[in-house]
Design a protein around this motif. Structure first.
Motif, PDB file in Angstrom:
ATOM      1  N   THR A   1       0.841  -1.190   0.000  1.00 37.29           N
ATOM      2  CA  THR A   1       0.000   0.000   0.000  1.00 37.29           C
ATOM      3  C   THR A   1       0.878   1.243   0.000  1.00 37.29           C
ATOM      4  O   THR A   1       1.827   1.334   0.777  1.00 37.29           O
ATOM      5  CB  THR A   1      -0.902   0.033   1.248  1.00 37.29           C
ATOM      6  N   GLN A   2       0.554   2.175  -0.882  1.00 40.72           N
ATOM      7  CA  GLN A   2       1.262   3.454  -0.885  1.00 40.72           C
ATOM      8  C   GLN A   2       0.734   4.291   0.270  1.00 40.72           C
ATOM      9  O   GLN A   2      -0.474   4.427   0.468  1.00 40.72           O
ATOM     10  CB  GLN A   2       1.016   4.185  -2.204  1.00 40.72           C
ATOM     11  N   THR A   3       1.627   4.825   1.083  1.00 34.45           N
ATOM     12  CA  THR A   3       1.219   5.701   2.181  1.00 34.45           C
ATOM     13  C   THR A   3       1.587   7.138   1.838  1.00 34.45           C
ATOM     14  O   THR A   3       2.512   7.391   1.067  1.00 34.45           O
ATOM     15  CB  THR A   3       1.890   5.300   3.502  1.00 34.45           C
ATOM     16  N   SER A   4       0.850   8.074   2.397  1.00 33.13           N
ATOM     17  CA  SER A   4       1.121   9.482   2.122  1.00 33.13           C
ATOM     18  C   SER A   4       0.942  10.288   3.394  1.00 33.13           C
ATOM     19  O   SER A   4       0.272   9.866   4.348  1.00 33.13           O
ATOM     20  CB  SER A   4       0.187  10.014   1.033  1.00 33.13           C
ATOM     21  N   ARG A   5       1.562  11.443   3.390  1.00 32.03           N
ATOM     22  CA  ARG A   5       1.518  12.328   4.539  1.00 32.03           C
ATOM     23  C   ARG A   5       1.328  13.739   4.016  1.00 32.03           C
ATOM     24  O   ARG A   5       1.937  14.136   3.024  1.00 32.03           O
ATOM     25  CB  ARG A   5       2.821  12.215   5.326  1.00 32.03           C
TER      26      ARG A   5
ATOM     27  N   MET B   1       3.910   0.658   2.530  1.00 32.13           N
ATOM     28  CA  MET B   1       3.608  -0.262   3.611  1.00 32.13           C
ATOM     29  C   MET B   1       3.383  -1.646   3.001  1.00 32.13           C
ATOM     30  O   MET B   1       2.497  -1.822   2.172  1.00 32.13           O
ATOM     31  CB  MET B   1       2.368   0.182   4.391  1.00 32.13           C
ATOM     32  N   SER B   2       4.209  -2.608   3.357  1.00 32.34           N
ATOM     33  CA  SER B   2       4.113  -3.964   2.818  1.00 32.34           C
ATOM     34  C   SER B   2       3.847  -4.915   3.973  1.00 32.34           C
ATOM     35  O   SER B   2       4.687  -5.064   4.865  1.00 32.34           O
ATOM     36  CB  SER B   2       5.420  -4.352   2.115  1.00 32.34           C
ATOM     37  N   VAL B   3       2.683  -5.547   3.969  1.00 30.73           N
ATOM     38  CA  VAL B   3       2.275  -6.405   5.078  1.00 30.73           C
ATOM     39  C   VAL B   3       1.824  -7.764   4.539  1.00 30.73           C
ATOM     40  O   VAL B   3       1.048  -7.836   3.585  1.00 30.73           O
ATOM     41  CB  VAL B   3       1.137  -5.767   5.905  1.00 30.73           C
ATOM     42  N   MET B   4       2.339  -8.827   5.141  1.00 30.46           N
ATOM     43  CA  MET B   4       1.898 -10.183   4.846  1.00 30.46           C
ATOM     44  C   MET B   4       1.168 -10.724   6.077  1.00 30.46           C
ATOM     45  O   MET B   4       1.663 -10.598   7.194  1.00 30.46           O
ATOM     46  CB  MET B   4       3.086 -11.087   4.524  1.00 30.46           C
ATOM     47  N   ARG B   5       0.022 -11.330   5.862  1.00 31.25           N
ATOM     48  CA  ARG B   5      -0.771 -11.876   6.960  1.00 31.25           C
ATOM     49  C   ARG B   5      -1.107 -13.340   6.675  1.00 31.25           C
ATOM     50  O   ARG B   5      -1.411 -13.708   5.544  1.00 31.25           O
ATOM     51  CB  ARG B   5      -2.069 -11.088   7.157  1.00 31.25           C
TER      52      ARG B   5
ATOM     53  N   GLY C   1       5.499  -6.940   8.604  1.00 32.31           N
ATOM     54  CA  GLY C   1       5.458  -5.696   7.858  1.00 32.31           C
ATOM     55  C   GLY C   1       6.865  -5.232   7.541  1.00 32.31           C
ATOM     56  O   GLY C   1       7.770  -5.337   8.381  1.00 32.31           O
ATOM     57  N   VAL C   2       7.047  -4.760   6.322  1.00 39.31           N
ATOM     58  CA  VAL C   2       8.323  -4.181   5.897  1.00 39.31           C
ATOM     59  C   VAL C   2       7.990  -2.841   5.249  1.00 39.31           C
ATOM     60  O   VAL C   2       7.560  -2.799   4.095  1.00 39.31           O
ATOM     61  CB  VAL C   2       9.083  -5.094   4.906  1.00 39.31           C
ATOM     62  N   ASN C   3       8.174  -1.776   6.000  1.00 42.63           N
ATOM     63  CA  ASN C   3       7.776  -0.448   5.528  1.00 42.63           C
ATOM     64  C   ASN C   3       8.994   0.404   5.195  1.00 42.63           C
ATOM     65  O   ASN C   3      10.022   0.328   5.870  1.00 42.63           O
ATOM     66  CB  ASN C   3       6.975   0.283   6.605  1.00 42.63           C
ATOM     67  N   VAL C   4       8.867   1.224   4.164  1.00 42.59           N
ATOM     68  CA  VAL C   4       9.862   2.257   3.880  1.00 42.59           C
ATOM     69  C   VAL C   4       9.138   3.586   3.770  1.00 42.59           C
ATOM     70  O   VAL C   4       7.967   3.645   3.357  1.00 42.59           O
ATOM     71  CB  VAL C   4      10.658   1.985   2.583  1.00 42.59           C
TER      72      VAL C   4
END
Length: 300
Positions: free
Chosen positions: A53-57, A70-74, A83-86
């Protein structure tokens, strides 16, 4: 740290690109681990995949202030939640963040010029099998007009501790840090032991690792190289432990111990973790900031 630091545009771009490259390498390795899990608990499930998911601020005036992935595997075969976020964010620090940073880092002038830029990678993995330890890793670069620095590290959080796993994890940290100075690993290990301590429980969060913050020798290339090696240490420190434990049978008592340990982990992240506080104070996507929380936890 240095006063009146330059803009460092090229250095910022290199750091952000490196964190993204490390993210891509880890995501690929974790999905390969899912594919290779062909026997033992959870092997009948479909291999997990990251949902990206692309995150924004946005700043207070509505202008763009950066974001990330935001990269999340469930519910995978090996990873229950990882989660592996940059991120790469920028703008001006709010009053609470200014006060906290000025007090902790002794930076005069934050109120007069509160601009900042930050980029990093943050990873937390909660595992299906209670014998496989949970793990955390992050590295980051932070810039203000008054100073720049690097931070990060990784630490192991087993619910069921194995001495040989702890030894391997720490050995890999030392192996990657020793080229930067023989005194570095002992110092960063002690720093992790202090930082990942839970005062209200009077216990450590896990079995430690390495941690640094405010790291600035004045030599950006050297400090960046160290930060890269902290990131490079992660997969050789962690993946062999996953491979060793993922097929191991476990009991309901083992699962109970895992859920209780996750409760302790969640307490630390919500009460003490600086990254969590900073992310929420600066308006970053709360789902990305709170990615570290486990999917299930228990308190007694």
């Amino acid at each position: 740290m240095t006063d009146h630091t330059p803009d460092f545009a090229a250095e910022k771009a290199r750091a952000a690109a490196w964190f993204r490259e490390l993210r891509d390498t880890i995501v690929e390795a974790f999905e390969a681990m899912e594919d290779s899990h062909a026997e033992g608990p959870f092997s009948a499930a479909a291999p997990g995949r990251f949902e990206v998911t692309q995150t924004s601020r946005t700043s207070d005036d509505g202008s763009d202030a950066g974001g990330g992935l935001m990269s999340v595997m469930r519910n995978g075969r090996v990873f229950e939640k990882v989660g592996v976020n940059v991120s790469e964010v920028y703008g001006t620090l709010g009053e609470a963040a200014q006060s906290s940073m000025a007090a902790r880092k002794g930076l005069p002038g934050m109120a007069e010029d509160p601009r900042f830029w930050a980029s990093g990678i943050s990873l937390v993995a909660h595992m299906q099998n209670p014998h496989v330890p949970a793990v955390h890793m992050n590295t980051r670069m932070f810039w203000t007009p008054h100073a720049w620095w690097f931070g990060g590290g990784s630490d192991l959080n087993p619910a069921l501790e194995y001495a040989e796993d702890t030894q391997h994890f720490h050995h890999q940290q030392r192996r990657h840090l020793d080229p930067h100075g023989a005194d570095l690993y002992p110092r960063l290990k002690d720093w992790a032991d202090e930082y990942f301590f839970i005062p209200h429980r009077n216990r450590a969060r896990g079995v430690g690792g390495i941690f640094m913050d405010d790291h600035c020798t004045g030599d950006w290339e050297s400090d960046f190289a160290l930060t890269q090696d902290i990131g490079r240490a992660f997969l050789p420190a962690f993946l062999p432990l996953v491979d060793r434990r993922r097929t191991q049978p476990f009991t309901e008592d083992d699962r109970e111990a895992q859920l209780i340990h996750r409760g302790v982990y969640a307490e630390y992240n919500l009460v003490y973790d600086r990254g969590t506080k900073f992310g929420l104070q600066t308006g970053h996507d709360p789902s990305a900031v709170l990615m570290s929380l486990p999917p299930l936890a228990k308190w007694v």
